[in-house]
Design a protein around this motif. Structure first.
Motif, PDB file in Angstrom:
ATOM      1  N   LEU A  65      35.058 119.095  28.771  1.00  0.00           N
ATOM      2  CA  LEU A  65      36.448 119.473  28.516  1.00  0.00           C
ATOM      3  C   LEU A  65      37.308 118.226  28.515  1.00  0.00           C
ATOM      4  CD1 LEU A  65      38.790 121.578  28.330  1.00  0.00           C
ATOM      5  CD2 LEU A  65      38.774 121.607  30.845  1.00  0.00           C
ATOM      6  N   GLY A  66      38.140 118.094  27.467  1.00  0.00           N
ATOM      7  CA  GLY A  66      39.022 116.942  27.374  1.00  0.00           C
ATOM      8  C   GLY A  66      40.446 117.356  27.074  1.00  0.00           C
ATOM      9  N   ASP A  67      41.379 116.438  27.321  1.00  0.00           N
ATOM     10  CA  ASP A  67      42.764 116.707  26.942  1.00  0.00           C
ATOM     11  C   ASP A  67      42.939 116.421  25.462  1.00  0.00           C
ATOM     12  OD1 ASP A  67      42.961 113.941  26.651  1.00  0.00           O
ATOM     13  OD2 ASP A  67      44.178 113.643  28.448  1.00  0.00           O
ATOM     14  N   ALA A  68      44.176 116.459  24.981  1.00  0.00           N
ATOM     15  CA  ALA A  68      44.439 116.312  23.552  1.00  0.00           C
ATOM     16  C   ALA A  68      44.039 114.953  23.007  1.00  0.00           C
ATOM     17  CB  ALA A  68      45.915 116.572  23.260  1.00  0.00           C
ATOM     18  N   GLU A  69      43.926 113.958  23.890  1.00  0.00           N
ATOM     19  CA  GLU A  69      43.518 112.616  23.455  1.00  0.00           C
ATOM     20  C   GLU A  69      42.020 112.388  23.618  1.00  0.00           C
ATOM     21  OE1 GLU A  69      45.488 110.564  21.986  1.00  0.00           O
ATOM     22  OE2 GLU A  69      47.236 111.874  22.220  1.00  0.00           O
ATOM     23  N   GLY A  70      41.317 113.411  24.098  1.00  0.00           N
ATOM     24  CA  GLY A  70      39.883 113.276  24.285  1.00  0.00           C
ATOM     25  C   GLY A  70      39.490 112.714  25.632  1.00  0.00           C
ATOM     26  N   ARG A  71      40.458 112.547  26.534  1.00  0.00           N
ATOM     27  CA  ARG A  71      40.132 112.055  27.874  1.00  0.00           C
ATOM     28  C   ARG A  71      39.438 113.166  28.664  1.00  0.00           C
ATOM     29  NH1 ARG A  71      45.401 109.437  27.180  1.00  0.00           N
ATOM     30  NH2 ARG A  71      46.327 111.450  27.768  1.00  0.00           N
ATOM     31  N   GLU A  72      38.312 112.847  29.265  1.00  0.00           N
ATOM     32  CA  GLU A  72      37.495 113.852  29.933  1.00  0.00           C
ATOM     33  C   GLU A  72      38.186 114.413  31.165  1.00  0.00           C
ATOM     34  OE1 GLU A  72      33.209 114.091  32.217  1.00  0.00           O
ATOM     35  OE2 GLU A  72      33.377 112.776  30.461  1.00  0.00           O
ATOM     36  N   LEU A  73      38.162 115.743  31.277  1.00  0.00           N
ATOM     37  CA  LEU A  73      38.751 116.429  32.428  1.00  0.00           C
ATOM     38  C   LEU A  73      37.687 117.060  33.325  1.00  0.00           C
ATOM     39  CD1 LEU A  73      41.660 118.294  30.582  1.00  0.00           C
ATOM     40  CD2 LEU A  73      41.794 116.132  31.862  1.00  0.00           C
ATOM     41  N   ALA A  74      36.601 117.560  32.730  1.00  0.00           N
ATOM     42  CA  ALA A  74      35.556 118.215  33.513  1.00  0.00           C
ATOM     43  C   ALA A  74      34.320 118.438  32.652  1.00  0.00           C
ATOM     44  CB  ALA A  74      36.056 119.548  34.072  1.00  0.00           C
ATOM     45  N   GLN A  75      33.205 118.674  33.321  1.00  0.00           N
ATOM     46  CA  GLN A  75      31.962 119.040  32.659  1.00  0.00           C
ATOM     47  C   GLN A  75      31.406 120.304  33.312  1.00  0.00           C
ATOM     48  OE1 GLN A  75      28.937 116.014  32.006  1.00  0.00           O
ATOM     49  NE2 GLN A  75      30.453 114.377  32.246  1.00  0.00           N
ATOM     50  N   ALA A  76      30.617 121.061  32.563  1.00  0.00           N
ATOM     51  CA  ALA A  76      29.973 122.253  33.108  1.00  0.00           C
ATOM     52  C   ALA A  76      28.754 122.602  32.257  1.00  0.00           C
ATOM     53  CB  ALA A  76      30.948 123.431  33.168  1.00  0.00           C
ATOM     54  N   THR A  77      27.916 123.482  32.786  1.00  0.00           N
ATOM     55  CA  THR A  77      26.710 123.907  32.082  1.00  0.00           C
ATOM     56  C   THR A  77      26.569 125.425  32.172  1.00  0.00           C
ATOM     57  OG1 THR A  77      25.329 123.659  34.052  1.00  0.00           O
ATOM     58  CG2 THR A  77      25.524 121.745  32.587  1.00  0.00           C
ATOM     59  N   SER A  78      25.729 125.960  31.285  1.00  0.00           N
ATOM     60  CA  SER A  78      25.400 127.391  31.329  1.00  0.00           C
ATOM     61  C   SER A  78      24.064 127.577  30.627  1.00  0.00           C
ATOM     62  CB  SER A  78      26.501 128.225  30.661  1.00  0.00           C
ATOM     63  OG  SER A  78      26.578 127.950  29.280  1.00  0.00           O
ATOM     64  N   GLY A  79      23.733 128.811  30.304  1.00  0.00           N
ATOM     65  CA  GLY A  79      22.461 129.117  29.659  1.00  0.00           C
ATOM     66  C   GLY A  79      22.403 128.659  28.219  1.00  0.00           C
ATOM     67  N   PRO A  80      21.296 128.936  27.539  1.00  0.00           N
ATOM     68  CA  PRO A  80      21.081 128.428  26.184  1.00  0.00           C
ATOM     69  C   PRO A  80      22.048 129.002  25.158  1.00  0.00           C
ATOM     70  CG  PRO A  80      19.360 129.986  26.787  1.00  0.00           C
ATOM     71  CD  PRO A  80      20.139 129.710  28.030  1.00  0.00           C
ATOM     72  N   SER A  81      22.361 128.179  24.152  1.00  0.00           N
ATOM     73  CA  SER A  81      23.230 128.639  23.058  1.00  0.00           C
ATOM     74  C   SER A  81      22.696 128.214  21.698  1.00  0.00           C
ATOM     75  CB  SER A  81      24.661 128.121  23.248  1.00  0.00           C
ATOM     76  OG  SER A  81      24.693 126.712  23.328  1.00  0.00           O
ATOM     77  N   GLY A  82      21.408 127.906  21.622  1.00  0.00           N
ATOM     78  CA  GLY A  82      20.802 127.671  20.314  1.00  0.00           C
ATOM     79  C   GLY A  82      20.921 128.942  19.488  1.00  0.00           C
ATOM     80  N   LEU A  83      21.265 128.812  18.223  1.00  0.00           N
ATOM     81  CA  LEU A  83      21.566 129.990  17.411  1.00  0.00           C
ATOM     82  C   LEU A  83      20.356 130.885  17.189  1.00  0.00           C
ATOM     83  CD1 LEU A  83      24.043 128.562  14.758  1.00  0.00           C
ATOM     84  CD2 LEU A  83      24.468 129.379  17.088  1.00  0.00           C
ATOM     85  N   GLY A  84      19.176 130.337  17.291  1.00  0.00           N
ATOM     86  CA  GLY A  84      17.973 131.134  17.094  1.00  0.00           C
ATOM     87  C   GLY A  84      17.759 132.178  18.173  1.00  0.00           C
ATOM     88  N   LEU A  85      18.461 132.053  19.295  1.00  0.00           N
ATOM     89  CA  LEU A  85      18.322 133.008  20.395  1.00  0.00           C
ATOM     90  C   LEU A  85      19.326 134.150  20.290  1.00  0.00           C
ATOM     91  CD1 LEU A  85      17.788 130.484  23.325  1.00  0.00           C
ATOM     92  CD2 LEU A  85      16.062 131.812  22.104  1.00  0.00           C
ATOM     93  N   GLY A  86      20.173 134.103  19.266  1.00  0.00           N
ATOM     94  CA  GLY A  86      21.162 135.167  19.075  1.00  0.00           C
ATOM     95  C   GLY A  86      22.571 134.626  19.114  1.00  0.00           C
ATOM     96  N   ILE A  87      23.401 135.072  18.182  1.00  0.00           N
ATOM     97  CA  ILE A  87      24.766 134.548  18.061  1.00  0.00           C
ATOM     98  C   ILE A  87      25.646 135.014  19.220  1.00  0.00           C
ATOM     99  CG2 ILE A  87      26.769 134.369  16.568  1.00  0.00           C
ATOM    100  CD1 ILE A  87      24.116 133.106  15.518  1.00  0.00           C
ATOM    101  N   GLU A  88      25.529 136.284  19.580  1.00  0.00           N
ATOM    102  CA  GLU A  88      26.337 136.787  20.697  1.00  0.00           C
ATOM    103  C   GLU A  88      26.000 136.052  21.977  1.00  0.00           C
ATOM    104  OE1 GLU A  88      27.304 141.012  23.025  1.00  0.00           O
ATOM    105  OE2 GLU A  88      26.058 140.991  21.213  1.00  0.00           O
ATOM    106  N   ARG A  89      24.721 135.825  22.186  1.00  0.00           N
ATOM    107  CA  ARG A  89      24.289 135.084  23.380  1.00  0.00           C
ATOM    108  C   ARG A  89      24.826 133.661  23.364  1.00  0.00           C
ATOM    109  NH1 ARG A  89      17.937 134.298  25.246  1.00  0.00           N
ATOM    110  NH2 ARG A  89      18.354 133.109  27.163  1.00  0.00           N
TER     111      ARG A  89
END
Length: 297
Positions: free
Chosen positions: A21-45
């Motif tokens: 996550l960055g502000d409007a200038e691209g300066r980093e504010l935070a990072q986070a992770t979650s489960g997979p989001s490759g499109l082959g596993l489903g768009i809703e997922r």
């Protein structure tokens, strides 16, 4: 730049999603992770994982999410399938802007900070890309398991397990490498290995990659590592005929395989400046600039 905007860089694959996550200038504010989001596993997922990680990044930054103020830069596995890509765009929430590219492209942007260069991404699979002097980018490798993805973990594992097969038959000596491979797959004999082979997928073969480095002095392992280095060299040569661009080896096998890259490419090897998620943040910043310029014009 519209200071009300937030930029989100997303690196989405088959094993997980990372966001920056960055502000409007691209300066980093935070990072986070979650489960997979490759499109082959489903768009809703995919969208569920992206939103979960993004919301967590906002929480860490102490900011209330507002999707209408967000510009997303997404580097996703599976965007080469045009139907998946179209559905992904169709299911997007109401955003300020959305840019979607291959995760290879965002890896390229992150590794060289948007400058010209080559990346060879080496993990479970492999893919390579170049951003050349004409500001054009293209891919090499990445055709997928089992026929492609040279020098990847799965490519190494698929070839390494042959030693255990031949050792069980007595075609080669039953040695420490064969024993290590059987222990890794949980087999004690031929029948046990056949069961594992019948169930093994790309991830399973890639799980054998550490064994090749642990037994790098073994002739079979040493030959495979040499072949991997040769394949990396062929990819670099195909992407950069000028022989001048810097090359970043990325992914979990980038560092371990570096020493096996042919000597003529060694001087051009560089450590990646940043990862694919930060490359996706760079993509989001580019998209935000286009949006602002459009409305200003």
């Amino acid at each position: 730049m519209n200071t009300d905007l937030f930029l989100i860089g997303i690196d989405g694959g088959g094993t997980g999603t990372r966001v920056v996550l960055g502000d409007a200038e691209g300066r980093e504010l935070a990072q986070a992770t979650s489960g997979p989001s490759g499109l082959g596993l489903g768009i809703e997922r995919a969208w569920q994982a992206i939103q979960a990680a993004s919301n967590e990044a906002f929480r860490i930054a102490g900011i209330t999410p507002n999707w209408s103020r967000c510009v997303l830069g997404c580097g996703l596995a599976g965007v080469n399938n045009r139907d998946w890509l179209a559905e992904f765009r169709a299911q997007a929430p109401s955003l300020a802007a959305l840019a979607v590219e291959s995760d290879a492209y965002t890896t390229l942007l992150g590794a060289h900070g948007g400058a010209h260069g080559v990346i060879v991404a080496l993990g479970t699979g492999s893919v390579a890309a170049v951003l050349d002097g004409k500001d054009e980018w293209r891919l090499a490798s990445g055709f997928g398991f089992p026929s492609g993805d040279e020098a990847s973990g799965a490519w190494l594992g698929l070839r390494l397990i042959v030693h255990a097969q031949q050792a069980l038959d007595g075609r080669v000596p039953f040695d420490a490498l064969a024993q290590a491979l059987l222990e890794r797959v949980g087999a004690q004999d031929r029948d046990g290995l056949v069961v594992w082979l019948c169930e093994a997928n790309q991830t399973a073969y890639a799980s054998l990659a550490p064994v090749v480095f642990e037994h790098r002095g073994h002739p079979h392992a040493a030959n495979l590592l040499s072949q991997a280095g040769t394949e990396i060299g062929k990819i670099i040569a195909a992407l950069d005929v000028s022989g001048e661009l810097p090359v970043a080896l990325c992914g979990g096998l980038g560092v371990p395989l570096r020493e096996y890259v042919p000597s003529q490419y060694q001087a051009r090897l560089r450590a990646p400046l940043a990862d694919s998620a930060h490359g996706a943040l760079y993509l989001a910043r580019q998209e935000a600039a286009r949006v602002v310029a459009k409305f200003a014009g």
